[in-house]
Design a protein around this motif. Structure first.
Motif, PDB file in Angstrom:
ATOM      1  N   VAL A 229       0.846  -1.204   0.000  1.00 49.57           N
ATOM      2  CA  VAL A 229       0.000   0.000   0.000  1.00 49.57           C
ATOM      3  C   VAL A 229       0.885   1.259   0.000  1.00 49.57           C
ATOM      4  O   VAL A 229       0.653   2.205  -0.754  1.00 49.57           O
ATOM      5  CB  VAL A 229      -0.952  -0.022   1.220  1.00 49.57           C
ATOM      6  N   CYS A 230       1.939   1.253   0.820  1.00 52.98           N
ATOM      7  CA  CYS A 230       2.827   2.431   0.882  1.00 52.98           C
ATOM      8  C   CYS A 230       3.537   2.635  -0.449  1.00 52.98           C
ATOM      9  O   CYS A 230       3.665   3.766  -0.924  1.00 52.98           O
ATOM     10  CB  CYS A 230       3.870   2.258   1.987  1.00 52.98           C
ATOM     11  N   ARG A 231       3.967   1.536  -1.058  1.00 48.65           N
ATOM     12  CA  ARG A 231       4.698   1.660  -2.326  1.00 48.65           C
ATOM     13  C   ARG A 231       3.826   2.310  -3.386  1.00 48.65           C
ATOM     14  O   ARG A 231       4.226   3.216  -4.097  1.00 48.65           O
ATOM     15  CB  ARG A 231       5.160   0.267  -2.782  1.00 48.65           C
ATOM     16  N   ARG A 232       2.575   1.844  -3.473  1.00 43.22           N
ATOM     17  CA  ARG A 232       1.672   2.385  -4.496  1.00 43.22           C
ATOM     18  C   ARG A 232       1.325   3.849  -4.196  1.00 43.22           C
ATOM     19  O   ARG A 232       1.260   4.688  -5.087  1.00 43.22           O
ATOM     20  CB  ARG A 232       0.390   1.537  -4.530  1.00 43.22           C
ATOM     21  N   THR A 233       1.114   4.146  -2.937  1.00 44.64           N
ATOM     22  CA  THR A 233       0.802   5.527  -2.550  1.00 44.64           C
ATOM     23  C   THR A 233       1.959   6.459  -2.914  1.00 44.64           C
ATOM     24  O   THR A 233       1.755   7.543  -3.471  1.00 44.64           O
ATOM     25  CB  THR A 233       0.523   5.593  -1.026  1.00 44.64           C
ATOM     26  N   LEU A 234       3.173   6.022  -2.638  1.00 40.92           N
ATOM     27  CA  LEU A 234       4.339   6.855  -2.956  1.00 40.92           C
ATOM     28  C   LEU A 234       4.503   7.008  -4.464  1.00 40.92           C
ATOM     29  O   LEU A 234       4.901   8.069  -4.954  1.00 40.92           O
ATOM     30  CB  LEU A 234       5.607   6.247  -2.344  1.00 40.92           C
ATOM     31  N   ALA A 235       4.154   5.953  -5.208  1.00 41.31           N
ATOM     32  CA  ALA A 235       4.255   6.033  -6.670  1.00 41.31           C
ATOM     33  C   ALA A 235       3.297   7.101  -7.186  1.00 41.31           C
ATOM     34  O   ALA A 235       3.659   7.924  -8.041  1.00 41.31           O
ATOM     35  CB  ALA A 235       3.942   4.681  -7.295  1.00 41.31           C
ATOM     36  N   VAL A 236       2.081   7.132  -6.640  1.00 41.39           N
ATOM     37  CA  VAL A 236       1.104   8.134  -7.093  1.00 41.39           C
ATOM     38  C   VAL A 236       1.540   9.533  -6.649  1.00 41.39           C
ATOM     39  O   VAL A 236       1.415  10.504  -7.395  1.00 41.39           O
ATOM     40  CB  VAL A 236      -0.308   7.794  -6.559  1.00 41.39           C
ATOM     41  N   MET A 237       2.094   9.643  -5.439  1.00 35.45           N
ATOM     42  CA  MET A 237       2.599  10.948  -4.997  1.00 35.45           C
ATOM     43  C   MET A 237       3.686  11.438  -5.945  1.00 35.45           C
ATOM     44  O   MET A 237       3.758  12.621  -6.270  1.00 35.45           O
ATOM     45  CB  MET A 237       3.170  10.857  -3.576  1.00 35.45           C
ATOM     46  N   SER A 238       4.552  10.529  -6.404  1.00 35.38           N
ATOM     47  CA  SER A 238       5.658  11.009  -7.242  1.00 35.38           C
ATOM     48  C   SER A 238       5.174  11.446  -8.619  1.00 35.38           C
ATOM     49  O   SER A 238       5.744  12.343  -9.210  1.00 35.38           O
ATOM     50  CB  SER A 238       6.794   9.989  -7.330  1.00 35.38           C
ATOM     51  N   SER A 239       4.097  10.857  -9.123  1.00 32.18           N
ATOM     52  CA  SER A 239       3.653  11.278 -10.460  1.00 32.18           C
ATOM     53  C   SER A 239       2.613  12.397 -10.404  1.00 32.18           C
ATOM     54  O   SER A 239       2.491  13.174 -11.341  1.00 32.18           O
ATOM     55  CB  SER A 239       3.099  10.087 -11.251  1.00 32.18           C
TER      56      SER A 239
END
Ligand code: GLU
Length: 379
Positions: A229-239
């Motif tokens: 969940v954290c990985r996906r959230t951070l991916a969306v934050m970065s884009s």
């Protein structure tokens, strides 16, 4: 020993203090009248050490910085497939409150714009939840992430509701496409209450660090989110975290981030740090002017840009020695794919003798799954 970090943070604040560029949000009196000179910076390491400078304990509303955390909560509650049904993952390149959906499937393009965040808010606590129960679940997660009981700024929330025509239009649009089912007013009320939760810069640093650890709140040590969940959230934050300034931000600062209209800004370095700033004057993309400057400087001076290839890394093999009938291989540093490849390459070119092989990992800081598997299989 007193670490030099607080002095360093105070020094960074002094460098931006006189910059009065940008403008505080003025669409409601509570934000317009907030002290524009407030300035704070806080860091939280993945070991739970918190450092702050300036107005680190002053409360302000979380606003859009709630979006990644509530996206994470939805992913955790329903799983990625169910969340993907109502919101996409692509950067929009548009303003945060754009009335737009994906042309092909009518979903909001990502969870960081208002349309996506309103859709995600509606997933929490089930479709039939009352506004109060849904908001309580949200407040509870944000409180656990901060490590203290957070409250809602009711006055500011009421003010936002009185001028929420834009978000109401978004909610009507989402309803007409079957993305949300609640009354538009209730959907906007629930989302606005989420945005009106009060936090400090210190809280935000700890919340951000929880994403950096892969879901364990580093101060209370409570596991709140899974690492996926954290990985996906951070991916969306970065884009998409910095609205229509996201591309420039990733090039210049290179840290997954999210800003809020009250002047807060968070950045998360996976495996290392949560960072937060607070300064109310915003640029034309809606991001805090001095916050952006602070992040640019931290990224440059502390070498935090995620895309930088100039990390100092030690070779995986520290030494290979012979001890009687044993060969002792001492490893060191972080053993990921690249380090493991290097270790196996090194061992392959070494004549290993004796009847016993001893692997000393006391100087290894961490193995990731692939690194461990490669070293084990290689041996
Ligand atoms: N409550 C604000 C809105 O939806 C949040 C916007 C923001 O922080 O960017 O208009």
């Amino acid at each position: 020993m007193q670490p030099p970090i607080p002095d360093y943070l105070a020094d960074i604040l002094d460098h931006v203090r006189d910059d009065d560029g940008g403008q505080s949000a003025d669409y409601i009196p509570e934000l317009r009248d907030a002290d524009p000179d407030r300035l704070a910076l806080a860091l939280c390491t993945t070991s739970g050490h918190v450092y702050s400078a300036g107005d680190g304990d002053v409360e302000f509303t979380i606003q859009s910085i709630s979006k990644p955390f509530i996206y994470a909560l939805a992913l955790q509650e329903l799983g990625a497939d169910a969340v993907d049904e109502v919101v996409g993952l692509e950067p929009s390149g548009e303003a945060f409150n754009e009335l737009s959906l994906d042309d092909n499937d009518n979903r909001p393009v990502n969870p960081m714009i208002n349309a996506g965040a309103i859709a995600v808010n509606q997933l929490i606590n089930g479709e039939d939840s009352s506004v109060d129960d849904r908001v309580e679940k949200i407040r509870d997660l944000l409180s656990r992430l901060a490590g203290r009981d957070l409250s809602i700024d009711e006055e500011l929330c009421n003010s936002e509701i009185l001028s929420a025509d834009r978000n109401l239009s978004i909610a009507h649009m989402l309803r007409s496409h079957g993305i949300i089912h609640d009354e538009a007013h209730d959907a906007v009320l629930s989302y606005t209450r989420q945005c009106s939760i009060l936090v400090t810069t210190r809280d935000l640093a700890v919340m951000s660090a929880t994403l950096a650890t892969g879901g364990v709140q580093p101060v209370t040590e409570e596991r709140l989110l899974t690492s996926e969940v954290c990985r996906r959230t951070l991916a969306v934050m970065s884009s998409s975290g910095m609205y229509d300034g996201a591309g420039r931000w990733m090039a210049g600062v290179g840290i997954p981030a999210k800003s809020g209209v009250a002047g807060g800004l968070i950045g998360t370095l996976p495996g290392q740090l949560g960072i937060a700033t607070f300064s109310p004057r915003l640029d034309s993309s809606g991001n805090s002017v001095r916050g952006v400057k602070i992040f640019e400087r931290l990224s440059r001076e502390m070498g935090l840009h995620l895309m930088a290839a100039d990390h100092h890394s030690v070779p995986g093999v520290r030494s290979i020695t012979r001890d009687g009938d044993s060969t002792v291989i001492r490893l060191q540093g972080t053993i990921n794919f690249t380090a493991a490849e290097n270790i196996l390459h090194e061992l392959g070119s070494h004549k290993l003798g004796g009847s016993e092989l001893l692997l000393d990992v006391s100087r290894v800081t961490s193995f990731n799954r692939m690194g461990r598997r490669m070293v084990k299989e290689g041996l």
